[in-house]
Design an enzyme around this catalytic site. Structure first.
Site, PDB file in Angstrom:
ATOM      1  CB  SER A 110      -0.886  -0.013   1.244  1.00  0.00           C
ATOM      2  OG  SER A 110      -1.447   1.271   1.462  1.00  0.00           O
ATOM      3  CE1 TYR A 138      -3.701  -1.922   5.053  1.00  0.00           C
ATOM      4  CE2 TYR A 138      -3.323   0.380   4.486  1.00  0.00           C
ATOM      5  CZ  TYR A 138      -3.634  -0.915   4.110  1.00  0.00           C
ATOM      6  OH  TYR A 138      -3.871  -1.197   2.791  1.00  0.00           O
ATOM      7  CE  LYS A 142      -1.651  -4.061   3.170  1.00  0.00           C
ATOM      8  NZ  LYS A 142      -2.047  -5.362   2.609  1.00  0.00           N
TER       9      LYS A 142
END
Ligand SMILES: NC(=O)c1ccc[n+]([C@@H]2O[C@H](COP(=O)([O-])OP(=O)(O)OC[C@H]3O[C@@H](n4cnc5c(N)ncnc54)[C@H](O)[C@@H]3O)[C@@H](O)[C@H]2O)c1
Length: 278
Positions: A110, A138, A142
């Protein structure tokens, strides 16, 4: 063209629904995997399991020659949930692929693995392999996905492409995404290029369309044969007109400062709407 039998995790998710029909139309065969049943299997085989369930994954991936790994939590969330779904889950996928001799793995990374990279103000482009600057748990997950991909390439020789997917929506959703939009049709082209390119080794590549206002490099995609055809500019006039009555469409200070936009703020969008910290 090499046709492939692909295990695709996260098959009940929205990105999967965008790319599965296009990949089938290009002749690939898909085995969908998800923890929940999809609304539409598009006629594909489907296995309902956690990607963390190694026995189920060994069975699901047998006979496949590539994996597209999309399963995971796609927004900020509690650390324990992110750790289990995004980091442990990716390690399980890579481990099972290695055990079965599945040599090609495409991982959904991402823009938020590098979300604190400043938006260029001098007309330069952010390279595909800009070092990680995660903006959330998050984003950290990634970055870990990318590190795991690198490990399984260097140690076991798997071909691993990590896609730093920017903003994949049917249409751009605001001024920032005029720069970061990945159209559904370009997403199909991108994943197909990842499956077709011979011996890519390990790479990180931007997942972004050919946007006039783009600031993410197209070099990594071009090197694997990705030729994006869409440009967000066709939506710009309508969006700016709509911003007269909806100013939230305009870029915020976060959008202007960091490529991760609002995810780089103290209040990033959260999975289930619950912030990970008080
Ligand atoms: N949509 C975007 O613009 C975008 C941008 C950047 C990165 N990504 C990444 O692309 C991937 C897909 O995103 P999406 O928008 O389709 O998200 P989504 O939430 O719609 O789909 C994710 C799917 O993964 C499944 N899943 C989650 N954890 C699982 C587990 N442990 N085992 C099995 N299945 C599990 C969920 O049930 C869900 O169906 C994610 O990894 C996300 O981080 C998406």
């Amino acid at each position: 063209m090499t046709l492939r039998r692909i295990a695709l995790t996260g098959a009940a998710g929205s990105l999967a629904a965008d790319i599965i029909p296009g990949l089938l139309a290009r002749g690939h065969t898909i085995v969908g995997i998800d923890q929940r049943a999809p609304v539409d299997t598009f006629g594909c085989e489907f296995v309902e399991c956690l990607v963390n369930d190694r026995a189920a994954m060994l069975s699901a991936l047998r006979g496949c020659n590539a994996v597209i790994h999309l399963a995971g939590i796609p927004l900020e969330a509690e650390w324990a949930d992110i750790l289990r779904a995004n980091i442990d889950g990716t390690q399980a996928v890579l481990e099972v692929a290695e055990q079965l001799g599945v040599r090609r793995v495409v991982l959904a990374s991402s823009i938020h693995s590098v979300g604190f990279v400043p938006v260029p103000t001098d007309g330069s482009l952010v390279p595909d392999d800009v070092p990680v600057r995660p903006n959330t748990f998050y984003g950290v997950s990634k970055a870990a996905v990318e590190a795991l991909g690198s490990l399984y390439h260097d140690r076991f020789g798997l071909d691993v492409i990590c896609l730093r997917i920017a903003s994949r929506f049917a249409e751009p959703t605001g001024e920032r995404t005029l720069s970061t939009w990945l159209s559904p049709a370009d997403a199909v082209r991108l994943f197909d290029a990842c499956l077709q390119v011979p011996s890519p080794g390990y790479r990180t590549i931007w997942g972004v369309s050919a946007n006039t206002r783009g600031y993410l490099s197209a070099e990594g995609g071009a090197a694997i044969g990705f030729r994006p055809e869409d440009d967000s500019e066709r939506f710009a006039e309508r969006m700016f007109a709509a911003s007269d009555t909806d100013p939230s469409l305009l870029a915020s200070d976060w959008d202007r400062a960091y490529i991760g936009g609002i995810f780089s703020s103290p209040q990033p969008p959260c999975f289930g709407g619950h912030p990970p910290r008080p």
